[in-house]
Design an enzyme around this catalytic site. Sequence first.
Site, mmCIF file in Angstrom:
data_model
loop_
_atom_site.group_PDB
_atom_site.id
_atom_site.type_symbol
_atom_site.label_atom_id
_atom_site.label_comp_id
_atom_site.label_asym_id
_atom_site.label_seq_id
_atom_site.Cartn_x
_atom_site.Cartn_y
_atom_site.Cartn_z
ATOM 1 N N GLY A 1 0.833 -1.200 0.000
ATOM 2 C CA GLY A 1 0.000 0.000 0.000
ATOM 3 C C GLY A 1 0.861 1.241 0.000
ATOM 4 N N ALA A 2 1.941 1.178 0.783
ATOM 5 C CA ALA A 2 2.902 2.274 0.864
ATOM 6 C C ALA A 2 4.123 1.753 1.603
ATOM 7 C CB ALA A 2 2.307 3.483 1.586
ATOM 8 N N MET A 3 5.214 2.531 1.545
ATOM 9 C CA MET A 3 6.452 2.136 2.220
ATOM 10 C C MET A 3 7.110 3.356 2.821
ATOM 11 S SD MET A 3 8.530 -0.153 3.171
ATOM 12 C CE MET A 3 9.959 0.252 4.166
ATOM 13 N N HIS B 1 -0.027 6.595 8.715
ATOM 14 C CA HIS B 1 0.698 5.362 9.035
ATOM 15 C C HIS B 1 2.173 5.495 8.663
ATOM 16 C CE1 HIS B 1 0.876 0.850 9.425
ATOM 17 N NE2 HIS B 1 1.941 1.056 8.651
ATOM 18 N N GLU B 2 2.429 5.958 7.443
ATOM 19 C CA GLU B 2 3.820 6.040 6.979
ATOM 20 C C GLU B 2 4.595 7.132 7.709
ATOM 21 O OE1 GLU B 2 4.628 3.538 5.344
ATOM 22 O OE2 GLU B 2 2.567 2.939 4.942
ATOM 23 N N HIS C 1 5.870 6.091 11.065
ATOM 24 C CA HIS C 1 7.096 5.290 10.984
ATOM 25 C C HIS C 1 8.362 6.144 10.934
ATOM 26 C CE1 HIS C 1 5.879 1.149 10.693
ATOM 27 N NE2 HIS C 1 5.127 1.321 9.626
ATOM 28 N N GLU D 1 4.899 -2.291 12.910
ATOM 29 C CA GLU D 1 3.667 -2.158 12.140
ATOM 30 C C GLU D 1 2.442 -2.025 13.035
ATOM 31 O OE1 GLU D 1 3.709 -1.349 9.255
ATOM 32 O OE2 GLU D 1 5.644 -2.031 8.490
#
Length: 967
Positions: free
Chosen positions: A352-354, A388-389, A392, A411
């Site tokens: 979905g994304a990184m 979310h990203e 991180h 996560e």
Amino acid sequence: MAKGFYISKSLGILGILLGVAAVCTIIALSVVYSQEKNKNANSSPVASTTPSASATTNPASATTLDQSKAWNRYRLPNTLKPDSYRVTLRPYLTPNDRGLYVFKGSSTVRFTCKEATDVIIIHSKKLNYTLSQGHRVVLRGVGGSQPPDIDKTELVEPTEYLVVHLKGSLVKDSQYEMDSEFEGELADDLAGFYRSEYMEGNVRKVVATTQMQAADARKSFPCFDEPAMKAEFNITLIHPKDLTALSNMLPKGPSTPLPEDPNWNVTEFHTTPKMSTYLLAFIVSEFDYVEKQASNGVLIRIWARPSAIAAGHGDYALNVTGPILNFFAGHYDTPYPLPKSDQIGLPDFNAGAMENWGLVTYRENSLLFDPLSSSSSNKERVVTVIAHELAHQWFGNLVTIEWWNDLWLNEGFASYVEYLGADYAEPTWNLKDLMVLNDVYRVMAVDALASSHPLSTPASEINTPAQISELFDAISYSKGASVLRMLSSFLSEDVFKQGLASYLHTFAYQNTIYLNLWDHLQEAVNNRSIQLPTTVRDIMNRWTLQMGFPVITVDTSTGTLSQEHFLLDPDSNVTRPSEFNYVWIVPITSIRDGRQQQDYWLIDVRAQNDLFSTSGNEWVLLNLNVTGYYRVNYDEENWRKIQTQLQRDHSAIPVINRAQIINDAFNLASAHKVPVTLALNNTLFLIEERQYMPWEAALSSLSYFKLMFDRSEVYGPMKNYLKKQVTPLFIHFRNNTNNWREIPENLMDQYSEVNAISTACSNGVPECEEMVSGLFKQWMENPNNNPIHPNLRSTVYCNAIAQGGEEEWDFAWEQFRNATLVNEADKLRAALACSKELWILNRYLSYTLNPDLIRKQDATSTIISITNNVIGQGLVWDFVQSNWKKLFNDYGGGSFSFSNLIQAVTRRFSTEYELQQLEQFKKDNEETGFGSGTRALEQALEKTKANIKWVKENKEVVLQWFTENSK
């Protein structure tokens, strides 16, 4: 990395026709697979530019090699520690004379010897090296140290190592540098340094981009590719002069022409902070961007295809990024660690994304938003994935796990605080409430299986890339998020934040294990004098080191509480031992007749407290707002009182707990803890319910009934009951939206409206069927003017295609092929699987493995959409059985999610024949293996056995209940 359709109406069993069509599909898709395999075979890595007899490759399986040799083990030895890298890469965005896209590179790694050794082991995958004096590398000392001579170099493919054998030993505490030149394929495999393609008008464009997590940085350059091997990186990209180069850091200055070829530019980037290899990123493209300077001076840029940026599709992401970064800086009490935050939407991206540090990569549908064509759920996805990203950037990037066995901490934490960051950016949406549906209940369905696994796994059990990949599952993401939310709740958010800030300050630019977080939270607890029954570590070890969760049973006649390990199949055999004997330390919150009571801790199997005893018409309800990760069961009398309250005045019970009552009861029924009729009775009040969460909980729970019964005589009465219950909700939204011309203001109401239409149409409400077919027909008559609001498109498209035939399907396919916005394409792609026509689904299935028709990243989800259609499930299952070896060999290392595919295709299995097929499938393919689907296959076997048992026990009573209550 971020986590991330509608099902058409049932037609019943199609018998012989299904079998014939399945055979046709097998033949058609076998041809497609063969074509793909041939393409892959012709795209093998390029040969070494200077072959030599001494440059050997060891192709043997690691399991057959001598495990006493360090290079035959998957984990790096502790003898060397990298300090810095200088990496130069030159991607060629046009194919060479062999038809291959390649990149060339050079690397210098500086490392310190921690223990004397005569071998250098560094990761390398699918790279071909230019030999120097017969070896793949050149070694030299730093600061006057003299390196030993190289004896030989070899590539060990099973463990993905470049091994340098030395004639002497490296000296402890001395530094060395190792140079290499190499070449690799810029493949379209969505891993490492890869290429993504898209059409701009009629012109095919190529992007060079990266996805390193978990173990693919080694595919870009030789490196010590483990999260604890942090180092500084100096990246230089050589690229066509008309393209832009991006990396984790800003460029040191303007790009300069390559002296030997002015058509190429050189972009050199600032040195990164100390970081892990899996967070590296570099991209070469002609993408455009929008930017703004945040209040703290951080440069924020959103990158995408030029046409998408020009159309304003990056504006929403740009507007929410600054507030979210500021929120997390405050939440963590730690400034954002980098000078810029680039976010880029890629046409081809497997996750979905990184969260690459400073250069976050996304699927386009997770970053881009078009207010004219995107739905509210698309907007919610964008803001939550961004949150979310960005979470991180601190938790995961600044402080990183020691090894992948603690992936859940990375996560799970981001999956929890994404709701907090998104809620800060969109405070009127009540997004934090959605975590219960999206994460808590989602993962409980898996965690209630005997084949589940604990959050934290011993490091010794996680070694291979395949084992690492298996950890990226619902347990790591959603259970991790759920137990951290519970922890924050019983500590209080302020104490949780204080401990978190201390943890980040202490371990910045370092690596940790999960116990380090517990210790810092304990310090915060001690500073605030909070009373807990024991230490944070003791409490949380129960939730992280043993799988599953408890069901709390309440006897309100005595006030007795008891706990036991909740299993969907109580007869299943739990083979995994637990040092805690599956007993948890449980935080209990409760309300009595709508009034909140004091908190309580259940620390033993059984306890008694007057908080939980009732008299007269009093009722008690546990797990207020579902902050605890457990289910609750009551004595029959208390259940009856709750049902009475729901039907008399459901507003006396908080909306989240109305959803809880439904979800808990259905799962308790599945586990034989309560009669299935009790769970069904809990849905009777929905005829008066207008809120999203209770309805969503009911529809989600009843989806299991649909899977079990949509091929049987139960399904007709079930549809009649749902039609009766949903009609008032459908009429409510029709009347309050001016006959569907307006959209509700509240996000939850918007979601409830979609549920009303979807449920009404799929269960035969005539007015709904006429509405969706009429809207779709209007669009077909004027394709340039879509009259369907973006919020309603998924359900209207699906139901219109289900009601229609070839003409409707072909129109939707053409619109899909011409869609310029990925969110619109996704809606159409899912809806195309809603057809009732078997031959159409057969044809669509054959399209999924032609990357010119369906992108590789979308193949799995498209196949899953087809198998979720009762008509398409048999097609997909027959194909998977007949072609597993080919499927696994051709796509085992690429973009397929075998775990999701196995889960989806077996979801309806509920007969002995289907169980036999599944067991035979496992037996037939044991030699081939199942890769990331290994655990999913075991869970599918367990679920199928539970389904068989449940259907046998409940079919007749469910048929009777739906028949009686649909009148």
